[in-house]
Design a protein around this motif. Structure first.
Motif, PDB file in Angstrom:
ATOM      1  N   LYS A  52     -22.709   2.095  16.457  1.00 13.57           N
ATOM      2  CA  LYS A  52     -21.802   2.014  15.313  1.00 13.57           C
ATOM      3  C   LYS A  52     -21.402   3.397  14.813  1.00 13.57           C
ATOM      4  O   LYS A  52     -20.438   3.522  14.052  1.00 13.57           O
ATOM      5  CB  LYS A  52     -22.461   1.229  14.176  1.00 13.57           C
ATOM      6  CG  LYS A  52     -22.287  -0.259  14.320  1.00 13.57           C
ATOM      7  CD  LYS A  52     -22.820  -0.965  13.099  1.00 13.57           C
ATOM      8  CE  LYS A  52     -23.348  -2.331  13.446  1.00 13.57           C
ATOM      9  NZ  LYS A  52     -24.326  -2.820  12.501  1.00 13.57           N
ATOM     10  N   ASN A  55     -17.894   4.965  16.686  1.00 15.93           N
ATOM     11  CA  ASN A  55     -16.518   4.710  16.238  1.00 15.93           C
ATOM     12  C   ASN A  55     -16.411   4.778  14.713  1.00 15.93           C
ATOM     13  O   ASN A  55     -15.481   4.260  14.122  1.00 15.93           O
ATOM     14  CB  ASN A  55     -16.002   3.381  16.793  1.00 15.93           C
ATOM     15  CG  ASN A  55     -16.548   2.185  16.054  1.00 15.93           C
ATOM     16  OD1 ASN A  55     -17.563   2.289  15.394  1.00 15.93           O
ATOM     17  ND2 ASN A  55     -15.876   1.068  16.149  1.00 15.93           N
ATOM     18  N   LEU A  57     -18.137   3.442  12.223  1.00 14.21           N
ATOM     19  CA  LEU A  57     -18.439   2.338  11.313  1.00 14.21           C
ATOM     20  C   LEU A  57     -19.597   2.723  10.409  1.00 14.21           C
ATOM     21  O   LEU A  57     -19.708   2.235   9.292  1.00 14.21           O
ATOM     22  CB  LEU A  57     -18.792   1.079  12.099  1.00 14.21           C
ATOM     23  CG  LEU A  57     -17.620   0.269  12.629  1.00 14.21           C
ATOM     24  CD1 LEU A  57     -18.104  -0.889  13.466  1.00 14.21           C
ATOM     25  CD2 LEU A  57     -16.743  -0.244  11.501  1.00 14.21           C
ATOM     26  N   ARG A  80      -9.619   5.549  11.303  1.00 14.31           N
ATOM     27  CA  ARG A  80      -9.000   4.337  11.822  1.00 14.31           C
ATOM     28  C   ARG A  80      -8.392   4.585  13.204  1.00 14.31           C
ATOM     29  O   ARG A  80      -8.488   3.741  14.092  1.00 14.31           O
ATOM     30  CB  ARG A  80      -7.940   3.857  10.844  1.00 14.31           C
ATOM     31  CG  ARG A  80      -7.687   2.390  10.985  1.00 14.31           C
ATOM     32  CD  ARG A  80      -6.884   1.839   9.845  1.00 14.31           C
ATOM     33  NE  ARG A  80      -6.081   0.746  10.337  1.00 14.31           N
ATOM     34  CZ  ARG A  80      -4.767   0.688  10.243  1.00 14.31           C
ATOM     35  NH1 ARG A  80      -4.115   1.654   9.648  1.00 14.31           N
ATOM     36  NH2 ARG A  80      -4.122  -0.340  10.721  1.00 14.31           N
ATOM     37  N   ARG A  83     -10.896   4.483  15.924  1.00 11.74           N
ATOM     38  CA  ARG A  83     -11.352   3.169  16.374  1.00 11.74           C
ATOM     39  C   ARG A  83     -10.467   2.587  17.479  1.00 11.74           C
ATOM     40  O   ARG A  83     -10.887   1.696  18.203  1.00 11.74           O
ATOM     41  CB  ARG A  83     -11.434   2.209  15.185  1.00 11.74           C
ATOM     42  CG  ARG A  83     -12.514   2.668  14.247  1.00 11.74           C
ATOM     43  CD  ARG A  83     -12.829   1.690  13.175  1.00 11.74           C
ATOM     44  NE  ARG A  83     -13.826   2.280  12.285  1.00 11.74           N
ATOM     45  CZ  ARG A  83     -13.799   2.230  10.975  1.00 11.74           C
ATOM     46  NH1 ARG A  83     -12.839   1.565  10.367  1.00 11.74           N
ATOM     47  NH2 ARG A  83     -14.722   2.808  10.265  1.00 11.74           N
ATOM     48  N   PHE A  84      -9.232   3.083  17.570  1.00  9.34           N
ATOM     49  CA  PHE A  84      -8.386   2.635  18.683  1.00  9.34           C
ATOM     50  C   PHE A  84      -8.794   3.352  19.970  1.00  9.34           C
ATOM     51  O   PHE A  84      -8.582   2.862  21.068  1.00  9.34           O
ATOM     52  CB  PHE A  84      -6.912   2.914  18.395  1.00  9.34           C
ATOM     53  CG  PHE A  84      -6.428   2.236  17.138  1.00  9.34           C
ATOM     54  CD1 PHE A  84      -6.675   0.893  16.927  1.00  9.34           C
ATOM     55  CD2 PHE A  84      -5.723   2.944  16.179  1.00  9.34           C
ATOM     56  CE1 PHE A  84      -6.240   0.255  15.777  1.00  9.34           C
ATOM     57  CE2 PHE A  84      -5.286   2.317  15.029  1.00  9.34           C
ATOM     58  CZ  PHE A  84      -5.540   0.972  14.823  1.00  9.34           C
ATOM     59  N   LEU A  88     -15.063  -0.932  20.351  1.00 16.59           N
ATOM     60  CA  LEU A  88     -16.437  -1.420  20.229  1.00 16.59           C
ATOM     61  C   LEU A  88     -16.446  -2.944  20.241  1.00 16.59           C
ATOM     62  O   LEU A  88     -15.804  -3.586  19.417  1.00 16.59           O
ATOM     63  CB  LEU A  88     -17.049  -0.884  18.926  1.00 16.59           C
ATOM     64  CG  LEU A  88     -18.453  -1.338  18.546  1.00 16.59           C
ATOM     65  CD1 LEU A  88     -19.435  -1.068  19.667  1.00 16.59           C
ATOM     66  CD2 LEU A  88     -18.921  -0.614  17.302  1.00 16.59           C
ATOM     67  N   PHE A  90     -18.766  -6.099  19.733  1.00 19.27           N
ATOM     68  CA  PHE A  90     -20.079  -6.441  19.177  1.00 19.27           C
ATOM     69  C   PHE A  90     -20.745  -7.553  19.954  1.00 19.27           C
ATOM     70  O   PHE A  90     -20.118  -8.217  20.771  1.00 19.27           O
ATOM     71  CB  PHE A  90     -19.924  -6.883  17.720  1.00 19.27           C
ATOM     72  CG  PHE A  90     -19.773  -5.737  16.786  1.00 19.27           C
ATOM     73  CD1 PHE A  90     -20.883  -5.088  16.305  1.00 19.27           C
ATOM     74  CD2 PHE A  90     -18.520  -5.294  16.408  1.00 19.27           C
ATOM     75  CE1 PHE A  90     -20.748  -4.022  15.458  1.00 19.27           C
ATOM     76  CE2 PHE A  90     -18.380  -4.225  15.556  1.00 19.27           C
ATOM     77  CZ  PHE A  90     -19.507  -3.590  15.081  1.00 19.27           C
ATOM     78  N   GLN A  96     -15.469 -13.358  16.019  1.00 24.77           N
ATOM     79  CA  GLN A  96     -14.431 -12.618  15.314  1.00 24.77           C
ATOM     80  C   GLN A  96     -13.049 -13.249  15.503  1.00 24.77           C
ATOM     81  O   GLN A  96     -12.085 -12.841  14.875  1.00 24.77           O
ATOM     82  CB  GLN A  96     -14.400 -11.172  15.814  1.00 24.77           C
ATOM     83  CG  GLN A  96     -13.779 -11.082  17.196  1.00 24.77           C
ATOM     84  CD  GLN A  96     -13.843  -9.698  17.780  1.00 24.77           C
ATOM     85  OE1 GLN A  96     -14.733  -8.925  17.480  1.00 24.77           O
ATOM     86  NE2 GLN A  96     -12.890  -9.374  18.636  1.00 24.77           N
ATOM     87  N   GLY A 109      -5.342  -6.042  17.563  1.00 24.70           N
ATOM     88  CA  GLY A 109      -5.576  -4.601  17.662  1.00 24.70           C
ATOM     89  C   GLY A 109      -4.286  -3.826  17.867  1.00 24.70           C
ATOM     90  O   GLY A 109      -3.952  -2.920  17.091  1.00 24.70           O
TER      91      GLY A 109
END
Lengths: 287, 271
Positions: A52, A55, A57, A80, A83-84, A88, A90, A96, A109
């Protein structure tokens, strides 16, 4: 150049409360571009907390994370975008899913990235191809799919962002053996074609042995080994102490060697083992 | 973070307040809420405040925990007491522009603030020192006379127990789903109100789906263990009223009587 560099990374849960707990402790490591890394460790060893951080988080309690040479917390407004770049997935990612069609969910995304509709279409197709999701399923509701298909759809939702680094947290947990093998092959092909960096967290030593170049071993919040897959699985006694084990086939081969058969003991997969045994038998015939 | 919501969470301990019978505690807290509202002059307010403070010390829970629950209502307290300053006719003290501040207005705002804060502390006293299961058990017993009117008291308390039990689970679940959507670039923290509400959809839908699934699984698990409602069900922990409970009841009754007497003897500052 190393694509991921982690420096003295520590993270403490619930700082300043009675339930304070050090989840990861002074991690230092570097990952090169295009590597396929396996990450293993006992439950509660800090694997999930560690990934985590990659990226953004979680923000490190101490230490730094560099992606492509840049400290990710230097400019926190860019988290942000990071994160692209660092996708990640999970554990049990099928939870999700939320859109009314699989297509829209995979598109989530790319929409957040601000891509045009044309680009998004390409991305969705590409992602569905890589995880082996049939096009016919794209217009269905994600809640109508089977468990394995849901998993594929959810992973496609991250792959569609086309990340340079893909991190998967136990992606094959709970899949049936065939679905598992199929998925492993899909990811292998994806890695070969995209040449990106992949970190694969798993409890299955067989999976790790089959696909990773190097393996990180975590125990009690620390990185205790980071070496080539062969070298890591060579240290079976140490691994067992941490509640881990080596792949079954590796164990069989090293037993054979202990019993006087002249074979290579650093065998990681069944295919390799078959070849090695055949070679040994042939040699014996000649003698 | 969403996990930091600690308001009213059970705080393990072995203090006198923890040992009180849950039914007695609920009834005493209810009495205390009545006391808070009938205390209508500064002396009775001080007595109430003092006895609440006494209970806080008896609970052996760090004062910080109480302050945390008060912090949650700071804005409410400030806003209501500010409004109350301007409200109230009577002896004018001074003028700010066209606004007249009266003595009664100031009294009002002090009382409103004190009452709100005391309410929160008293209810925290209950939830901090009582296990949620004991709490629902006690509620079931308190409302059991309603059975005469065919109210399903056991079912009500079972629903409450389940709801309480699943709060931490759902918080954890929300955390997980939020992380998963953030990893796909969901932007929850910025944007105007409408954008923020729309950003909640990817979190709420999976949350509801899994909550329903959990409910279904739980129902099956309960049926597998032959759960069939409250009829003929025995208890593992039997609530018992003991010596400390009687002392607590007497203590609260004394305060109630004291406050009532003071109300009669002294002039009323605020209704």
């Amino acid at each position: 150049m190393s694509v991921i560099k982690v420096e003295d990374l520590s993270y403490v849960y619930g700082k300043g409360t009675p339930s304070e707990k050090v989840a990861i402790d002074k991690i230092n490591l570097e990952v090169k571009k295009g590597e396929f890394i396996g990450l293993i460790g006992h439950t509660g060893s800090g694997k999930s907390t560690f990934i985590k951080h990659l990226n953004g988080l979680l923000k490190p309690s101490k230490g730094n994370v560099y992606i492509d040479g840049e400290n990710i917390w230097d400019n926190s407004s860019k988290i942000r975008n990071l994160r692209f770049k660092v996708g990640l997935v999970f554990q049990y990612p099928e939870y999700q899913l939320f859109e009314d069609t699989v297509y829209k969910d995979i598109e989530f995304g790319p929409i957040n990235m601000g891509l045009s509709e044309n680009d998004r279409k390409k991305r969705v197709k590409m992602a569905a191809d890589f995880v082996g999701l049939e096009y016919g399923l794209l217009e269905k509701s994600p809640f109508e799919l089977s468990g394995g298909e849901k998993r594929k759809a959810a992973i496609a939702g991250v792959i569609s962002m086309d990340p340079d680094i893909l991190i998967l947290d136990e992606p094959t947990a709970g899949l049936d053996p065939r679905g598992k093998d199929e998925f492993l092959n899909h990811i292998k092909r994806y890695h070969k074609e995209r040449k990106n960096t992949i970190i694969w967290v798993s409890h299955s030593m067989e999976d790790i042995a089959m696909i990773s170049d190097r393996v990180i071993v975590m125990n009690k919040g620390k990185v205790v080994m980071f070496d080539s897959t062969k070298n890591v699985f060579f240290r079976d006694k140490e691994l067992e102490k941490m509640g881990l084990r080596i792949p079954q086939i590796t164990r069989i081969m090293s037993r054979l060697k202990d019993n006087g058969f002249d074979i290579d003991s650093g065998i990681l997969t069944v295919d390799q083992a078959v070849n090695e045994i055949l070679r040994y038998l042939k040699r014996r015939e000649i003698d | 973070m969403i996990r930091d919501v600690t308001f009213g969470q059970f705080f393990p301990g072995k203090s006198l307040l923890h040992k009180l019978d849950a039914r007695v505690k609920i009834l005493l807290v209810a009495t205390f809420i009545v006391i808070i509202f009938i205390a209508s002059n500064y002396i009775s307010l001080a007595i109430t405040l003092f006895s609440i403070f006494f209970a806080m010390i008896l609970s052996k829970i760090p004062i910080k925990t109480y302050l945390k629950s008060i912090k949650m209502i700071t804005i409410l307290v400030l806003a209501t007491s500010l409004l109350n300053i301007f409200y109230g006719e009577g002896t004018p003290l001074f003028n700010i522009g066209f606004i007249t501040i009266t003595k009664e207005g100031i009294n009002n705002s002090i009382f409103v603030a004190a009452r709100l804060i005391m309410l929160v502390i008293v209810s925290s006293l209950l939830t901090l020192t009582t296990l949620p299961t004991d709490l629902t058990d006690a509620i079931e017993r308190i409302i059991s006379p309603l059975k005469l009117f065919k109210v399903k008291t056991h079912e009500i308390s079972m629903m409450m127990t389940i709801a309480l039990r699943f709060i931490p689970t759902l918080i954890e679940e929300t955390d997980k789903i939020m992380n998963a959507q953030k990893a796909r670039g969901a932007d929850i923290e910025s944007g105007n109100l409408i954008q923020r509400i729309r950003a909640l959809v990817p979190i709420l839908i999976p949350l509801f789906v899994s909550a329903f699934k959990r409910a279904y699984d739980l129902a099956i698990a309960m049926e597998c263990r032959c759960y069939n409602g409250g009829d003929g069900r025995s208890r593992m922990k039997i609530l018992k009223v003991g010596t400390i409970d009687y002392f607590a009841i007497i203590f609260v009754l004394i305060i109630l009587i004291l406050v009532l007497l003071l109300n009669i003897k002294l002039p009323v500052t605020m209704r």
